[in-house]
Scaffold this motif. Structure first.
Motif, PDB file in Angstrom:
ATOM      1  N   LEU A 176       0.822  -1.218   0.000  1.00  0.00           N
ATOM      2  CA  LEU A 176       0.000   0.000   0.000  1.00  0.00           C
ATOM      3  C   LEU A 176       0.852   1.262   0.000  1.00  0.00           C
ATOM      4  N   THR A 178       2.132   2.851   2.734  1.00  0.00           N
ATOM      5  CA  THR A 178       1.343   3.642   3.696  1.00  0.00           C
ATOM      6  C   THR A 178       1.975   4.998   4.028  1.00  0.00           C
ATOM      7  N   ALA A 190      -7.388   1.474   1.631  1.00  0.00           N
ATOM      8  CA  ALA A 190      -6.548   0.754   0.666  1.00  0.00           C
ATOM      9  C   ALA A 190      -6.466  -0.731   1.037  1.00  0.00           C
ATOM     10  N   SER A 191      -6.465  -1.018   2.338  1.00  0.00           N
ATOM     11  CA  SER A 191      -6.444  -2.422   2.780  1.00  0.00           C
ATOM     12  C   SER A 191      -7.714  -3.133   2.322  1.00  0.00           C
ATOM     13  N   SER A 194      -7.804  -3.724  -1.451  1.00  0.00           N
ATOM     14  CA  SER A 194      -6.877  -4.786  -1.873  1.00  0.00           C
ATOM     15  C   SER A 194      -7.427  -6.168  -1.545  1.00  0.00           C
TER      16      SER A 194
END
Lengths: 303, 492
Positions: A176, A178, A190-191, A194
């Motif tokens: 990601l 981060t 984003a987690s 994904s």
């Protein structure tokens, strides 16, 4: 890949309270890990390491050395686990694969225009296919942070889904980055994207951007994995990468995993450390636990 | 390894990598076998010879020491000694000189923090993580804060001539023994008063260690007096005619008795009593952090907290999620040896308190509540209560109405903000409350409607010496902490 019927609307933001996250991390950091449980943690952490070399100056020679180290972390200690994987650029996958023949250590390749991800989707997918063809067991992709930060969440979803398709049965880790997403709410979003798009693992960082892995970010990602597991019954792996250099920090990460996701995640199939210098510190601590004294760093092979 | 799907996802927390014990060593601390009363700067035997009672370690049921039981006569001697110290020394000192002593106390507490923390955990059963990281640092902070005011009272109450009241009689509970002592003694001394303090009968040791510290700090004799004993001793102190101010923290029942006995006297008083706080979780809250707040709200100090968030009000849309996360979270709470650094929930303070909690749990089940406890094991000896959740309870259940003072959470749901406020306020108590939402405007809207003295937003159980603390309705009268807490010790 199974069909996930209920994909959330990623324009909705899952609220994350940063102060609360920092407090939780600080509380978990107060766990005191001693005696046998410390030794167990050190060995467990070693078995979860992805030994990594991702430099412009990498050569087949360097990769072969790393692969030997991966299989034989420290000759003088019996019952020492080998690391989980060796992580290299796609053009060195074949070398790594050959060097690791006969071991159960995986070869991971960073792909999709690592570390920026700034390439056309077609060329990035081509790179994934090349790495898979060369024999990679795992692919570490990067998401396009630019697109994500513009709010093009469909693009992010599609790039992960396309990469997973190109991977086939090969394990996909989604980086990601981060440090460039900045907020914990972005990390969470984003987690989620994904995982719903097909990631097997989610990973914090490339190691090329500062800050790399941090515990607050890792906690938020672990909680995202937990929520995904609650909803779908699918276990997603976690890999903090970059900036984890010593055993104490590594054990703190393991505590985070244990108390957020439970013991099912305490194995290399579901948790990895992306680190290069961590392995030797773990070895030094293991020797210290066994002998009661610290040895000089000169007694541990660098790679 | 491809993604595999489980039909009934469940988190497992035990069976691999269990933490080894990490006990704090108690070797370095010294506890005498027997403690006398601390009066006039000396430890003196109680007037009736041999009247001593044992204080036990609630995690082992073993005796730690015996402590003198002060009679009415002893209390009289203590009050006289406080009066003498007030007339002779303390009222003659400048604020600056009083401040020097109070700063000295604060620094000595910091120096001996470890010893105080260990004894607090041994005598009271609270986890060392809390006594070390919360109780003792706050004790020092309260002395530092009030020391700062001692020579600035004219600025604290501008345009007035602040004067001390005289002798303060103070009675403190067993849940935060040394911290409650600090809440009482620090503002009293800063305001220029002398004190007679009675610690709770189950947790007298840190107060007696504090008496030793008072000797080391070289305070003029009689400025601080500590008399140990149970209800009768407290009653003698409250009813003593030469006490100018009574400060009490404890149960609402005892608070009522004290208020009755003070009627018709000119004694000033403050009462910190019980609570049954509502912790309100809205569906737009940061749920994972709210779950931590719920855990901190009810399981901090085994739930022996007057401002504990013992009623959970959760919006229906997120009720299942919150409950699921809460049940998983309590599996990771370590229950056991209070001196172990990994312990989250220590021992219940006394057999009597454990019986009270157990009775309420049985009542909750009998009344149809759906009970859930952590699957942890507890030691054979000692007084223990597993973290307990009750679902399907309503405002009319006894476990929702009564203060249990243990690790027992009553969970209710609500549909609208108005319903949440109504339920939260529908209690005879009004000490504290919590609101969890990601929306700032909602925080202000809801908190202004809650009838409670302390309300936390997106956090819980946060304390600071600068912040006033106290309740509405049956939760008491008066405030402690901050300037509001200094005022009850001042004549303007």
């Amino acid at each position: 890949m199974e069909v996930l019927n209920k994909i959330p609307d990623f324009r909705d933001t899952v609220p994350i309270d940063t102060v609360g996250v920092l407090e939780r991390v600080s509380r978990l950091n107060k766990r005191s890990i001693k005696k046998e449980s410390k030794m167990d943690a050190l060995k467990m952490a070693l078995s979860m390491c992805d030994l990594t070399t991702l430099e412009g100056m990498d050569t087949p020679g360097k990769v072969r050395q790393l692969c030997y180290k991966a299989q034989h972390p420290h000759e003088s200690i019996p019952d020492i686990p080998s690391v989980a994987a060796v992580c290299v650029y796609p053009n060195l996958v074949r070398t790594a694969k050959e060097s690791l023949k006969g071991s159960n250590i995986n070869v991971a390749a960073v792909a999709t225009y690592f570390p920026s991800g700034n390439g056309t989707l077609e060329s990035r997918i081509e790179e994934v296919k090349y790495a898979v063809n060369e024999g990679a067991d795992e692919i570490d992709m990067v998401i396009s942070r630019g697109a994500f930060l513009r709010g093009e969440y469909n693009f992010t979803f599609d790039e992960v889904a396309a990469t997973k398709e190109a991977c086939g049965d090969v394990h996909l880790k989604v980086i990601l980055e981060t440090g460039e997403l900045e907020t914990l709410e972005n990390v969470r979003k984003a987690s989620d994207i994904s995982m719903y798009a097909g990631a097997d693992f989610i990973k914090t960082s490339t190691g090329k951007v500062s800050p790399a892995a941090t515990q607050p970010v890792t906690l938020v990602m672990l909680e995202a994995i937990r929520d995904f597991y609650y909803k779908t019954g699918i276990k997603i792996g976690m890999k903090p990468a970059g900036g984890i250099r010593d055993s104490k920090t590594a054990i703190q990460y393991l505590v985070l995993v244990k108390e957020t996701l439970g013991i099912d995640w305490l194995n290399p199939d579901l948790f990895r450390f992306g680190a290069s210098s961590l392995a030797n510190d773990l070895l030094m601590q293991i020797v210290k636990q066994q002998t009661g004294v610290y040895q000089s760093a000169d007694y541990f092979s660098k790679d | 390894m491809a993604r595999t799907k489980t039909d009934q996802p469940k988190l497992n927390f035990d069976g691999l990598w269990d933490y080894d014990p990490a006990p704090e060593s108690s070797d370095a601390i010294s506890i005498k076998d027997q403690y006398d009363l601390f009066i006039g700067g000396e430890f003196v035997a109680p007037s009736k010879e041999g009247r001593y009672f044992d204080t036990i370690n609630p995690s082992t049921e073993e005796r730690i020491a015996s402590v003198a039981e002060a009679t009415t006569q002893d209390v009289d001697i203590a009050v006289k000694s406080a009066r003498k110290a007030y007339d002779k020394y303390w009222s003659k000192l400048t604020g600056k000189d009083r401040a020097k002593y109070i700063f000295r106390i604060a620094r000595l507490i910091q120096e001996r923090a470890r010893e105080f923390a260990i004894i607090e955990s041994m005598d009271g059963g609270k986890p060392i993580r809390e006594s070390r990281d919360v109780d003792i640092p706050l004790v020092a902070a309260h002395f530092f804060y009030n020391a700062g005011w001692a020579d600035k009272l004219q600025y604290a109450f501008p345009g007035r001539q602040p004067k001390p009241l005289g002798v303060a009689g103070q009675i403190i509970p067993w849940n935060f023994p040394l911290l409650m002592l600090a809440w009482k003694i620090a503002p009293a001394l800063a305001g220029g008063n002398t004190v007679v303090l009675k610690p709770a009968e189950t947790t007298p040791l840190t107060a007696l260690k504090f008496a030793e510290l008072i000797q080391d700090a070289d305070l003029p004799p009689g400025v601080v007096n500590i008399v140990t004993g149970a209800g009768a001793t407290g009653s003698a102190l409250v009813n003593h005619p030469d006490v100018n101010k009574v400060a009490f923290t404890g149960s609402t029942n005892v608070g009522r008795i004290i208020q009755k006995s003070l009627a018709g006297t000119d004694k000033k008083y403050t009462l910190e009593l019980g609570g049954k706080a509502a912790n309100i979780i809205f569906e737009d809250a940061a749920i994972d952090q709210a779950v931590e707040g719920i855990v901190n709200g009810i399981f901090f100090n085994q739930g022996h907290v007057c401002c504990a968030g013992s009623r959970l009000l959760v919006q229906e849309g997120v009720a299942d999620e919150v409950y699921r996360k809460l049940t998983d979270r309590i599996e990771t709470l370590v229950v056991g040896d209070p001196l172990d650094k990994n312990t989250d929930i220590g021992a219940i303070n006394s057999k009597a308190q454990l019986d009270r909690i157990s009775t309420f749990i049985e009542k909750g089940i009998a009344e149809g509540g759906e009970v859930h406890q952590s699957s942890c094991s507890v030691p054979d000896k000692g007084y223990w209560c597993k973290p307990t959740l009750f679902k399907n309870v309503s405002q009319s259940h006894s476990i929702v109405q009564n203060e249990i003072f243990g690790p027992v959470l009553a969970i209710q749901t609500f549909r609208t903000p108005a319903e949440a406020v109504e339920k939260a306020n529908n209690t005879p108590y009004g000490l504290s409350g919590g609101v969890w939402t990601d929306k700032g405007s909602k925080i202000f809207k809801i908190t202004s409607k809650l009838r409670a003295g302390v309300i936390w937003a997106n956090t819980f159980n946060k304390f600071d010496p600068t912040s006033p603390f106290g309740g509405y309705k049956e939760s008491g009268v008066g405030r402690e902490g901050g300037l509001h807490g200094l005022l009850p010790y001042i004549k303007l």
